[in-house]
Design a protein around this motif. Structure first.
Motif, PDB file in Angstrom:
ATOM      1  N   GLY A  72      61.659  73.083 -46.381  1.00 20.84           N
ATOM      2  CA  GLY A  72      62.792  73.004 -45.468  1.00 20.84           C
ATOM      3  C   GLY A  72      62.969  74.242 -44.605  1.00 20.84           C
ATOM      4  N   LEU A  73      63.366  74.017 -43.367  1.00 19.17           N
ATOM      5  CA  LEU A  73      63.702  75.114 -42.454  1.00 19.17           C
ATOM      6  C   LEU A  73      65.223  75.186 -42.326  1.00 19.17           C
ATOM      7  CD1 LEU A  73      61.163  74.626 -39.520  1.00 19.17           C
ATOM      8  CD2 LEU A  73      61.105  76.385 -41.284  1.00 19.17           C
ATOM      9  N   GLY A 113      62.406  81.547 -34.377  1.00 17.90           N
ATOM     10  CA  GLY A 113      61.157  82.104 -33.874  1.00 17.90           C
ATOM     11  C   GLY A 113      60.664  83.312 -34.646  1.00 17.90           C
ATOM     12  N   ARG A 114      61.220  83.549 -35.827  1.00 15.27           N
ATOM     13  CA  ARG A 114      60.810  84.735 -36.592  1.00 15.27           C
ATOM     14  C   ARG A 114      59.500  84.536 -37.352  1.00 15.27           C
ATOM     15  NH1 ARG A 114      66.172  87.684 -39.195  1.00 15.27           N
ATOM     16  NH2 ARG A 114      67.224  88.108 -37.194  1.00 15.27           N
ATOM     17  N   SER A 115      59.125  83.301 -37.614  1.00 15.32           N
ATOM     18  CA  SER A 115      57.860  83.027 -38.317  1.00 15.32           C
ATOM     19  C   SER A 115      56.982  82.157 -37.428  1.00 15.32           C
ATOM     20  CB  SER A 115      58.129  82.291 -39.633  1.00 15.32           C
ATOM     21  OG  SER A 115      58.581  80.964 -39.385  1.00 15.32           O
ATOM     22  N   TYR A 116      55.697  82.077 -37.768  1.00 15.56           N
ATOM     23  CA  TYR A 116      54.791  81.273 -36.944  1.00 15.56           C
ATOM     24  C   TYR A 116      55.194  79.801 -36.997  1.00 15.56           C
ATOM     25  CZ  TYR A 116      52.053  79.233 -40.824  1.00 15.56           C
ATOM     26  OH  TYR A 116      51.638  78.509 -41.915  1.00 15.56           O
ATOM     27  N   VAL A 117      55.745  79.356 -38.129  1.00 14.96           N
ATOM     28  CA  VAL A 117      56.193  77.968 -38.242  1.00 14.96           C
ATOM     29  C   VAL A 117      57.338  77.707 -37.263  1.00 14.96           C
ATOM     30  CG1 VAL A 117      57.267  76.255 -39.763  1.00 14.96           C
ATOM     31  CG2 VAL A 117      55.459  77.751 -40.645  1.00 14.96           C
ATOM     32  N   GLU A 118      58.329  78.597 -37.264  1.00 11.75           N
ATOM     33  CA  GLU A 118      59.477  78.432 -36.365  1.00 11.75           C
ATOM     34  C   GLU A 118      59.044  78.486 -34.900  1.00 11.75           C
ATOM     35  OE1 GLU A 118      62.571  81.178 -37.353  1.00 11.75           O
ATOM     36  OE2 GLU A 118      62.540  80.666 -39.476  1.00 11.75           O
ATOM     37  N   ARG A 119      58.099  79.360 -34.590  1.00 11.45           N
ATOM     38  CA  ARG A 119      57.653  79.484 -33.196  1.00 11.45           C
ATOM     39  C   ARG A 119      56.938  78.217 -32.722  1.00 11.45           C
ATOM     40  NH1 ARG A 119      56.729  84.790 -35.034  1.00 11.45           N
ATOM     41  NH2 ARG A 119      54.521  84.388 -35.440  1.00 11.45           N
ATOM     42  N   VAL A 120      56.154  77.622 -33.617  1.00 18.56           N
ATOM     43  CA  VAL A 120      55.470  76.374 -33.270  1.00 18.56           C
ATOM     44  C   VAL A 120      56.475  75.259 -33.018  1.00 18.56           C
ATOM     45  CG1 VAL A 120      53.996  74.529 -34.177  1.00 18.56           C
ATOM     46  CG2 VAL A 120      53.301  76.913 -34.446  1.00 18.56           C
ATOM     47  N   VAL A 121      57.442  75.128 -33.912  1.00 21.44           N
ATOM     48  CA  VAL A 121      58.446  74.066 -33.773  1.00 21.44           C
ATOM     49  C   VAL A 121      59.252  74.258 -32.488  1.00 21.44           C
ATOM     50  CG1 VAL A 121      60.519  73.042 -34.797  1.00 21.44           C
ATOM     51  CG2 VAL A 121      58.568  73.647 -36.254  1.00 21.44           C
TER      52      VAL A 121
END
Length: 364
Positions: free
Chosen positions: A71-72, A77-85
């Motif tokens: 879960g997010l 945008g602090r992690s690569y996952v957040e930046r991709v999303v």
């Protein structure tokens, strides 16, 4: 064609209920009603993957690995996952993941590994439990044949190479309808005894909804009595890993060199070389150390997978050759599998193979 129509084709190959409980598969980002302009197929979804999709005018990314696994709570945008999303949302790009749904498919990741290695006589290494259910219902004797035919047409009664499989017994059913009932036979307020047939059929869980719809549509009673139970039976055509045979047996070292070349890897970590020929080979894409015992039970001479830890190589115990070819390397041909499959199903827009390597591991 919208996203749902495209992903429905994917789910014919890899139904989402095949996925393991821990996984996160399906549409992860985007509106399922969005009209598709193009599909980009990748192993992983990274920022550069989204950039590639933008450049190639693809608004749907089909990814093997899910970019959102747990879960997010924030998307800053602090992690690569957040930046991709964030980038995907900002550019109206949807992301869909297959992961273990495709791992468990008979024509999925491990099947592709077998194809690349040229293995024959393949079968599932770890057949999946919890997929096969049993439906039991009760119907007036004169309606039994028609109801059975409707259930079969909806997908019930398939066992391996056989279909229309069922078991029936006859007996007496009793019921009494209240004042609000509209009984097909008997009278409301009076106990009625009816000669009935009990029908039992097996079904695959992916077909449960359509089979229940058929049951309720074709059963003559106002209230349909039935029960469904999940069986412990395994599905021989669904599960993780595969085992097959090389066309010709090889020496252990010869096999490892063949493996390194064929699977396009810079490094093969392996257990002690055996003084026996390699003929029967088990494979499993991705992290597969949990299946070492299964490969041994299957009588494999070698087991090809990835992410083995130091102590897990001891489990070879001088009776199997363990070969760790790398996580990315074991799954790299999955992209081609998905592209080839979708191109056969869809012709009205581009299905593109990602040109970017998403392997995070390098060798020197």
């Amino acid at each position: 064609m919208n996203i749902t129509e495209v992903t429905n084709y994917l789910e014919e190959l890899a139904p989402l209920h095949y996925a393991e409980d821990f996984d996160n598969v399906g549409l992860l980002v985007g509106n399922p009603e969005t009209i598709v302009t193009g599909v980009l197929v990748t192993l992983d979804t990274l920022e550069e993957t989204v950039n590639e999709a933008i450049a190639k005018k693809c608004n749907l990314i089909i990814s093997f690995h899910p970019i959102i696994f747990s879960g997010l709570k924030k998307i800053t945008g602090r992690s690569y996952v957040e930046r991709v999303v964030l980038k995907a949302i900002q550019n109206n790009i949807a992301i869909y993941a297959t992961h273990t749904a495709l791992d468990n498919s008979k024509n999925g990741v491990s099947a592709k590994m077998c194809e690349v290695l040229g293995l024959d006589n393949t079968q599932i290494l770890i057949p999946k439990k919890g997929i096969i259910k049993k439906l039991t219902t009760f119907v007036p004797v004169q309606n039994a044949a028609a109801l059975s035919a409707a259930l079969f047409a909806a997908g019930a009664g398939n066992i391996g190479n056989y279909d229309q499989c069922s078991f029936s017994t006859e007996g007496t059913g009793t019921f009494r309808g209240n004042e609000s009932s509209s009984p097909v036979v008997g009278e409301k307020g009076k106990t009625h005894a009816e000669s009935e047939t009990q029908i039992s059929v097996v079904l695959e869980s992916k077909n449960e909804t359509s089979i229940l719809n058929a049951l309720k549509k074709h059963h003559p009673y106002e209230e349909v009595a039935y029960d469904i139970v999940t069986t412990e039976n395994v599905h021989q055509d669904i599960g993780l890993g595969m085992v097959g045979e090389l066309p010709e047996e090889m020496d252990a070292k010869e096999f490892l060199l063949f493996l390194k070349k064929t699977m396009q890897t810079d490094c093969v970590r392996h257990s002690e070389l055996l003084h026996k020929k390699i003929k029967k080979v088990a494979v499993l894409g991705g992290a597969g150390s949990f299946a070492i015992a299964d490969a041994k039970r299957a009588g494999a001479d070698a087991y090809v997978s990835a992410d083995f830890k130091y102590h897990e190589f001891f489990k070879a115990e001088k009776n199997i050759l363990l070969a760790d070819i790398g996580h990315y390397e074991s799954e790299q041909f999955t992209k081609t599998l998905l592209v080839d499959y979708l191109k056969k199903k869809i012709s009205n827009f581009a299905v593109v193979l990602s040109e970017k390597s998403t392997n995070p591991i390098y060798y020197i």
